[in-house]
Enzyme design. Structure first.
Site, PDB file in Angstrom:
ATOM      1  N   ASP A 142      20.136   0.113  52.258  1.00 53.81           N
ATOM      2  CA  ASP A 142      21.082   0.420  51.181  1.00 53.81           C
ATOM      3  C   ASP A 142      22.297   1.139  51.758  1.00 53.81           C
ATOM      4  OD1 ASP A 142      19.740  -0.391  48.653  1.00 53.81           O
ATOM      5  OD2 ASP A 142      18.195   0.999  49.340  1.00 53.81           O
ATOM      6  N   GLY A 201      22.280   3.385  42.978  1.00 57.35           N
ATOM      7  CA  GLY A 201      22.786   4.685  43.389  1.00 57.35           C
ATOM      8  C   GLY A 201      21.742   5.561  44.031  1.00 57.35           C
ATOM      9  N   ASP A 251      15.330  -5.291  42.648  1.00 59.38           N
ATOM     10  CA  ASP A 251      15.488  -4.005  43.349  1.00 59.38           C
ATOM     11  C   ASP A 251      15.573  -2.848  42.364  1.00 59.38           C
ATOM     12  OD1 ASP A 251      16.116  -1.992  45.142  1.00 59.38           O
ATOM     13  OD2 ASP A 251      18.118  -2.756  45.613  1.00 59.38           O
ATOM     14  N   SER A 290      10.517   4.043  46.913  1.00 60.58           N
ATOM     15  CA  SER A 290       9.686   5.237  46.817  1.00 60.58           C
ATOM     16  C   SER A 290       8.201   4.929  46.599  1.00 60.58           C
ATOM     17  CB  SER A 290      10.218   6.161  45.719  1.00 60.58           C
ATOM     18  OG  SER A 290      10.419   5.433  44.551  1.00 60.58           O
TER      19      SER A 290
HETATM   20  C1  DX5 Z   1      19.037   1.760  44.418  1.00 59.08           C
HETATM   21  C2  DX5 Z   1      18.751   1.020  45.690  1.00 59.08           C
HETATM   22  C3  DX5 Z   1      17.332   0.629  45.822  1.00 59.08           C
HETATM   23  C4  DX5 Z   1      16.364   1.787  45.814  1.00 59.08           C
HETATM   24  C5  DX5 Z   1      14.965   1.321  45.626  1.00 59.08           C
HETATM   25  O1  DX5 Z   1      20.385   1.988  44.321  1.00 59.08           O
HETATM   26  O2  DX5 Z   1      19.537  -0.149  45.751  1.00 59.08           O
HETATM   27  O3  DX5 Z   1      17.143  -0.211  46.941  1.00 59.08           O
HETATM   28  O4  DX5 Z   1      16.454   2.554  46.969  1.00 59.08           O
HETATM   29  O5  DX5 Z   1      14.140   2.425  45.572  1.00 59.08           O
HETATM   30  P1  DX5 Z   1      12.998   2.598  44.467  1.00 59.08           P
HETATM   31  O6  DX5 Z   1      11.989   1.518  44.724  1.00 59.08           O
HETATM   32  O7  DX5 Z   1      12.504   3.965  44.719  1.00 59.08           O
HETATM   33  O8  DX5 Z   1      13.643   2.438  43.111  1.00 59.08           O
HETATM   34 ZN    ZN Z   2      18.970  -1.665  47.254  1.00 56.78          ZN
END
Ligand code: DX5
Ligand code: ZN
Length: 212
Positions: free
Chosen positions: A31, A138, A172, A194
């Site tokens: 990310d 975010g 995602d 997470s």
């Molecule tokens: C959010 C990101 C995601 C996020 C996913 O802005 O694009 O990739 O890190 O993490 P979890 O699975 O914890 O929502």
């Molecule tokens: Zn992402």
């Protein structure tokens, strides 16, 4: 079902990436956030590129930035399978997709939860993947938005209409062993952060996402 793990909210990124490298995870989801397109900033490319020391997995790069051109060139120097941009940015998206393809990398487009799916239409001829956001982008650790499965279905219908059912669908945000149930039969790739990285046994958690 392919699994892509985001280490965005990992506390010890090097340690978690090393642990992930000995699992059967398909991709490492990177990310990148500019602090403008989304309110938070991620590590810089210079910091992020050191992940090659800890992983031999292919990268699934998610660019949450208004200005992706330079980052496309930078991430193209790493072991990158996909580079995904946001369809909401005010740039020549078609040209940016061509730039990604010029490196032999697959191009994705992502949309925020409130973005009309029709915005994807002009690019369906060109893209390889659609990344559906199931949280407001975010940060990690947010709750999965309940209307996501119906949004994914609407996108699948759009792809059918355009005879583009070969475009990969990825999802995602907020994916865990419970929320996956509404989407796992609809998508090709699930991104999870997470849920995986707060667990002790990463392989077990990845396995939980793959199974029904
Ligand atoms: C959010 C990101 C995601 C996020 C996913 O802005 O694009 O990739 O890190 O993490 P979890 O699975 O914890 O929502
Ligand atoms: Zn992402």
């Amino acid at each position: 079902m392919k699994i892509s793990v985001s280490f965005l909210s990992s506390y010890d990124k090097a340690k978690d990436l090393r642990k992930l490298n000995v699992t059967d995870v398909d991709y490492i989801h990177v990310d990148y956030m500019d602090g403008r397109f989304v309110p938070y900033k991620s590590l810089s490319f210079r910091q992020l590129k050191t992940i090659y020391k800890y992983t031999s997995k292919r990268l699934d790069v998610h660019l949450m930035t208004r200005n992706p051109e330079k980052l496309i060139r930078q991430f193209a120097t790493l072991n990158t399978e996909f580079i995904t941009l946001h369809v909401e940015i005010k740039k020549d998206i078609s040209k940016l997709i061509d730039l990604i393809h010029s490196y032999g990398i697959k191009a994705g487009l992502s949309l925020k939860p409130d973005t009309p799916i029709a915005l994807l239409e002009p690019y369906l001829e060109k893209i390889d993947l659609i990344l559906v956001m199931s949280v407001e982008p975010g940060r990690g650790g947010q709750e999965f938005l309940e209307n996501t499965p119906s949004r994914v279905l609407a996108i699948k219908n759009l792809l059918k209409t355009y005879e583009k059912s070969d475009i990969l669908l990825s999802i995602d945000g907020g994916i865990n062993n419970i929320t996956k149930e509404g989407v796992q039969d609809l998508v090709d790739i699930m991104v999870s952060g997470s849920y995986i990285t707060t667990g002790e046994d990463f392989q077990e958690r990845i396995h939980n996402l793959r199974t029904h």
